[in-house]
Design a protein around this motif. Structure first.
Motif, PDB file in Angstrom:
ATOM      1  N   THR A   1      -2.302   6.886  -2.633  1.00 10.46           N
ATOM      2  CA  THR A   1      -3.722   7.185  -2.744  1.00 10.46           C
ATOM      3  C   THR A   1      -4.389   6.779  -1.439  1.00 10.46           C
ATOM      4  OG1 THR A   1      -4.280   5.041  -3.737  1.00 10.46           O
ATOM      5  CG2 THR A   1      -3.711   6.815  -5.245  1.00 10.46           C
ATOM      6  N   ASN A   2      -5.618   7.254  -1.239  1.00  8.92           N
ATOM      7  CA  ASN A   2      -6.290   7.027   0.030  1.00  8.92           C
ATOM      8  C   ASN A   2      -7.743   6.624  -0.173  1.00  8.92           C
ATOM      9  OD1 ASN A   2      -4.324   7.863   2.300  1.00  8.92           O
ATOM     10  ND2 ASN A   2      -4.156   9.551   0.846  1.00  8.92           N
ATOM     11  N   ILE A   3      -8.189   5.637   0.600  1.00  4.40           N
ATOM     12  CA  ILE A   3      -9.540   5.101   0.464  1.00  4.40           C
ATOM     13  C   ILE A   3     -10.621   6.092   0.908  1.00  4.40           C
ATOM     14  CG2 ILE A   3     -11.107   3.280   1.253  1.00  4.40           C
ATOM     15  CD1 ILE A   3      -8.704   1.387   1.328  1.00  4.40           C
ATOM     16  N   PRO A   4     -10.458   6.870   2.018  1.00 10.68           N
ATOM     17  CA  PRO A   4     -11.547   7.776   2.413  1.00 10.68           C
ATOM     18  C   PRO A   4     -11.968   8.758   1.328  1.00 10.68           C
ATOM     19  CG  PRO A   4     -10.005   7.519   4.224  1.00 10.68           C
ATOM     20  CD  PRO A   4      -9.381   6.836   3.033  1.00 10.68           C
ATOM     21  N   VAL A   5     -11.031   9.163   0.478  1.00 14.66           N
ATOM     22  CA  VAL A   5     -11.384  10.052  -0.634  1.00 14.66           C
ATOM     23  C   VAL A   5     -12.423   9.379  -1.529  1.00 14.66           C
ATOM     24  CG1 VAL A   5     -10.480  11.132  -2.738  1.00 14.66           C
ATOM     25  CG2 VAL A   5      -9.168  11.260  -0.609  1.00 14.66           C
TER      26      VAL A   5
ATOM     27  N   HIS B   1       0.804  -1.223   0.000  1.00 15.68           N
ATOM     28  CA  HIS B   1       0.000   0.000   0.000  1.00 15.68           C
ATOM     29  C   HIS B   1       0.836   1.272   0.000  1.00 15.68           C
ATOM     30  CE1 HIS B   1      -3.435  -2.554   0.516  1.00 15.68           C
ATOM     31  NE2 HIS B   1      -2.900  -3.101   1.590  1.00 15.68           N
ATOM     32  N   ASP B   2       1.968   1.233   0.616  1.00 16.78           N
ATOM     33  CA  ASP B   2       2.839   2.407   0.607  1.00 16.78           C
ATOM     34  C   ASP B   2       4.220   1.999   1.101  1.00 16.78           C
ATOM     35  OD1 ASP B   2       3.317   3.115   3.580  1.00 16.78           O
ATOM     36  OD2 ASP B   2       1.135   3.026   3.498  1.00 16.78           O
ATOM     37  N   LEU B   3       5.184   2.846   0.818  1.00 14.82           N
ATOM     38  CA  LEU B   3       6.560   2.634   1.283  1.00 14.82           C
ATOM     39  C   LEU B   3       7.003   3.848   2.096  1.00 14.82           C
ATOM     40  CD1 LEU B   3       8.162   1.120  -1.953  1.00 14.82           C
ATOM     41  CD2 LEU B   3       7.288  -0.098   0.045  1.00 14.82           C
TER      42      LEU B   3
ATOM     43  N   ARG C   1       2.374  14.340  -4.222  1.00  8.14           N
ATOM     44  CA  ARG C   1       2.533  13.334  -5.271  1.00  8.14           C
ATOM     45  C   ARG C   1       1.702  12.102  -4.936  1.00  8.14           C
ATOM     46  NH1 ARG C   1       6.078   8.985  -5.195  1.00  8.14           N
ATOM     47  NH2 ARG C   1       6.608   8.076  -7.215  1.00  8.14           N
ATOM     48  N   GLY C   2       1.044  11.551  -5.904  1.00  9.29           N
ATOM     49  CA  GLY C   2       0.186  10.396  -5.701  1.00  9.29           C
ATOM     50  C   GLY C   2      -1.239  10.835  -5.399  1.00  9.29           C
TER      51      GLY C   2
ATOM     52  N   ILE D   1       1.901   5.404  -9.360  1.00 11.05           N
ATOM     53  CA  ILE D   1       2.891   5.987  -8.443  1.00 11.05           C
ATOM     54  C   ILE D   1       3.391   4.918  -7.474  1.00 11.05           C
ATOM     55  CG2 ILE D   1       3.266   7.693  -6.623  1.00 11.05           C
ATOM     56  CD1 ILE D   1       2.978   8.986  -9.330  1.00 11.05           C
ATOM     57  N   GLY D   2       2.472   4.100  -6.962  1.00 17.71           N
ATOM     58  CA  GLY D   2       2.879   3.009  -6.068  1.00 17.71           C
ATOM     59  C   GLY D   2       3.805   2.038  -6.760  1.00 17.71           C
ATOM     60  N   ARG D   3       3.547   1.762  -8.028  1.00 20.18           N
ATOM     61  CA  ARG D   3       4.411   0.874  -8.808  1.00 20.18           C
ATOM     62  C   ARG D   3       5.805   1.481  -8.962  1.00 20.18           C
ATOM     63  NH1 ARG D   3       5.725  -0.348 -14.180  1.00 20.18           N
ATOM     64  NH2 ARG D   3       5.695  -2.590 -14.670  1.00 20.18           N
TER      65      ARG D   3
END
Length: 397
Positions: free
Chosen positions: A341-345, A154-156, A361-362, A196-198
């Motif tokens: 990115t974020n789920i609540p959005v 999910h993130d780094l 960014r992202g 972006i995560g990739r």
């Protein structure tokens, strides 16, 4: 989904169903729900640890076979047994018993990042005949079991923003790096939420994974959010929780990166400089010392700034309450430092609620022009964004 053999594909899922897990819990629930929609449906086994066990029973009724995630179950039983045996210490000797139970381990991994494989865990999972595991959050379960697995990243943030204690303090950075490097190196496929995560995975772990092993699977709103039920339930939830007549909603665990304190300071600035009062309803867990310290700072800052009357903190709320809380609000606040990115959005958008989030960014790529984007380091920028979201009906629409 099919196999060369006669039986259907059998998939094991290892979700995190502890509600205090925040976004990973939401992701796990949505993934479990999505697996049920596959046609033809594979045989599904949900492996649950202690924290997830109670919630896992809901999925048993929906078509999953539910099994304990052994040998963690053995560890719980051994610890309980150790406490009952006269003269047996609850930690040290229970650990010794566990070590004797697990027997010999084999070591797998790369360079200085190696992890013990647990043959007994692999044998346990093999009893259920799963062809591979889906792991919705970084974990060593796949490596330890020796079963092929797909894992979500999910993130780094421990690499990108190590200044935040939740990803670096007290050995957290080293633990995450150990987990990520081993988990990434041995996965069949990695799932990321965005391009972006990739990029981030390839930037930091391109030495052990190639691009063809990374698939972009965008986040979805949590599957338990129902717009129709939200609209019907908003009035009842508003009355039960004694919510303000109008408010902005801030659903986030009380981690430092979520930026609660600057939101409080922004509300104080709006009151003192513009004479505008904005009510904010917050929900989220504070079950460990770091989050508890953030919650305490929120209370202290609100009192010092004279805006305690504008903030209502609900603590942890159940899934059924989330959709009405969104639907009854005038907007979502999420000036977080973390992405990409974020789920609540997505949850807010799904329920027709406008969004304020961070110009980073992202997140910037996720939202485009469909949100109020602010500099999360600037109290003034957050205050200006809140004022726009609160006051400008054209912008909101």
């Amino acid at each position: 989904m099919s196999r060369l053999s006669d039986r259907p594909l059998r998939v094991g899922v290892v979700p995190i169903l502890d509600g205090s897990g925040g976004g990973i819990y939401q992701y796990s629930v949505t993934m479990l729900d999505g697996m049920l929609a596959i046609e033809p449906r594979p045989e599904l086994v949900l492996f649950a640890d202690r924290k997830s066990w109670t919630r896992a029973q809901v999925w048993r009724r929906r078509g999953y076979r539910v099994a304990p995630l052994w040998p963690r179950t053995v560890r719980w039983r051994l610890r309980a047994m150790a406490r009952r045996v006269v003269g047996l210490g609850p930690v040290g000797k229970a650990a010794a018993l566990l070590g004797a139970t697990l027997g010999k381990h084999r070591t797998v991994g790369h360079a200085n990042h190696r992890v013990c494989a647990l043959p007994e865990m692999g044998q346990w999972i093999a009893r259920f005949g799963v062809d591979f595991l889906i792991i919705p959050a970084p974990s060593l379960i796949g490596v330890q079991s020796g079963v092929p697995y797909v894992m979500a990243i999910h993130d780094l943030q421990h690499r990108l923003q190590p200044e935040f204690p939740e990803v670096s303090a007290d050995g957290e950075w080293e633990q995450r790096e150990y987990l990520f490097r081993n988990g990434i190196a041995h996965a069949l496929t990695l799932l990321v939420d965005s391009g972006i995560g990739r990029e981030d995975v390839l930037d930091y772990y391109g030495d052990i994974v190639s691009g063809e092993h990374i698939q972009v699977l965008p986040f979805l709103p949590a599957s338990y959010l129902d717009a129709a039920a939200a609209a019907l339930g908003s009035a009842a939830v508003r009355e039960r929780l004694d919510l303000p007549g109008r408010y902005l909603f801030f659903p986030a665990q009380f981690w430092p990166h979520k930026n609660h304190v600057r939101v409080v300071q922004a509300l104080a600035r709006l009151r003192s400089e513009r004479g505008v009062d904005v009510n904010v309803v917050m929900c989220g867990s504070a079950t460990d010392p770091l989050r508890a310290s953030v919650l305490d700072k929120v209370h202290r800052t609100a009192a010092a700034e004279g805006v305690g009357d504008l903030i209502q903190i609900l603590g942890y709320v159940e899934d059924a309450v989330m959709a009405p809380l969104y639907a009854a609000s005038s907007g979502l606040l999420l000036p977080t430092f973390f992405g990409p990115t974020n789920i609540p959005v997505l949850e807010a958008w799904a329920l027709g609620v406008p969004v304020l989030t961070s110009d980073l960014r992202g997140i910037r790529e996720q939202c485009g022009h469909a949100a109020v984007l602010v500099d999360p380091t600037s109290v003034r920028a957050i205050a200006d964004g809140i004022h726009s979201l609160w006051s400008d009906d054209l912008l909101r629409s």
